[in-house]
Design a protein around this motif. Sequence first.
Motif, mmCIF file in Angstrom:
data_model
loop_
_atom_site.group_PDB
_atom_site.id
_atom_site.type_symbol
_atom_site.label_atom_id
_atom_site.label_comp_id
_atom_site.label_asym_id
_atom_site.label_seq_id
_atom_site.Cartn_x
_atom_site.Cartn_y
_atom_site.Cartn_z
ATOM 1 N N GLY A 46 0.791 -1.218 0.000
ATOM 2 C CA GLY A 46 0.000 0.000 0.000
ATOM 3 C C GLY A 46 0.823 1.267 0.000
ATOM 4 O O GLY A 46 0.282 2.365 -0.213
ATOM 5 N N ASN A 49 2.904 3.672 -6.694
ATOM 6 C CA ASN A 49 1.931 3.824 -5.620
ATOM 7 C C ASN A 49 1.164 2.521 -5.420
ATOM 8 O O ASN A 49 1.173 1.645 -6.284
ATOM 9 C CB ASN A 49 0.951 4.948 -5.947
ATOM 10 C CG ASN A 49 1.626 6.299 -6.105
ATOM 11 O OD1 ASN A 49 2.619 6.595 -5.432
ATOM 12 N ND2 ASN A 49 1.101 7.123 -6.990
ATOM 13 N N SER A 50 0.503 2.427 -4.281
ATOM 14 C CA SER A 50 -0.307 1.243 -3.966
ATOM 15 C C SER A 50 0.479 -0.037 -4.214
ATOM 16 O O SER A 50 -0.017 -0.978 -4.858
ATOM 17 C CB SER A 50 -1.593 1.248 -4.795
ATOM 18 O OG SER A 50 -2.340 2.428 -4.562
ATOM 19 N N ARG A 56 -1.264 2.511 -11.166
ATOM 20 C CA ARG A 56 -0.486 2.571 -9.919
ATOM 21 C C ARG A 56 0.895 3.184 -10.141
ATOM 22 O O ARG A 56 1.419 3.875 -9.265
ATOM 23 C CB ARG A 56 -0.320 1.174 -9.317
ATOM 24 C CG ARG A 56 -1.623 0.490 -8.981
ATOM 25 C CD ARG A 56 -1.393 -0.793 -8.205
ATOM 26 N NE ARG A 56 -0.651 -1.776 -8.988
ATOM 27 C CZ ARG A 56 0.512 -2.315 -8.600
ATOM 28 N NH1 ARG A 56 1.055 -1.956 -7.462
ATOM 29 N NH2 ARG A 56 1.112 -3.211 -9.356
#
Length: 129
Positions: free
Chosen positions: A15, A86-87, A69
């Motif tokens: 995450g 990201n993520s 992402r």
Amino acid sequence: QVQLNESGGGLVQAGGSLRLSCAASGATTTMYAIGWFRQAPGKEREFVAAIKWNGWNGGTHVADSVKGRFSLSRDDAKNTLYLQMNSLKPEDTAVYYCAARRFPAGTLPDLGKLRYDYWGQGTQVTVSS
């Protein structure tokens, strides 16, 4: 010759986010495209994302597995390409390599299939669950 130096890898929780940098030096005006690839243990190298360089309209292509992402950005003054991740997921764990190609070929979706001429040493990204 083009030299590529990656940085920014590390350990992050699922995450979370990381930003990788690829600093190019040498004959950078000869580069058609710069891209990111990754290789996880026991798996084949995988295309992540790439961008056309040096006046080739800066078009980008991102692999479906990371689309939404991961994203690319650049600093032309520093001849540096960034990969914003990201993520992050545990399956993103891999050694990430920066690569550059000299000669143009194909269209944007082909950027992941081309042979790249120069490679960096890689930077480890580990995503813990």
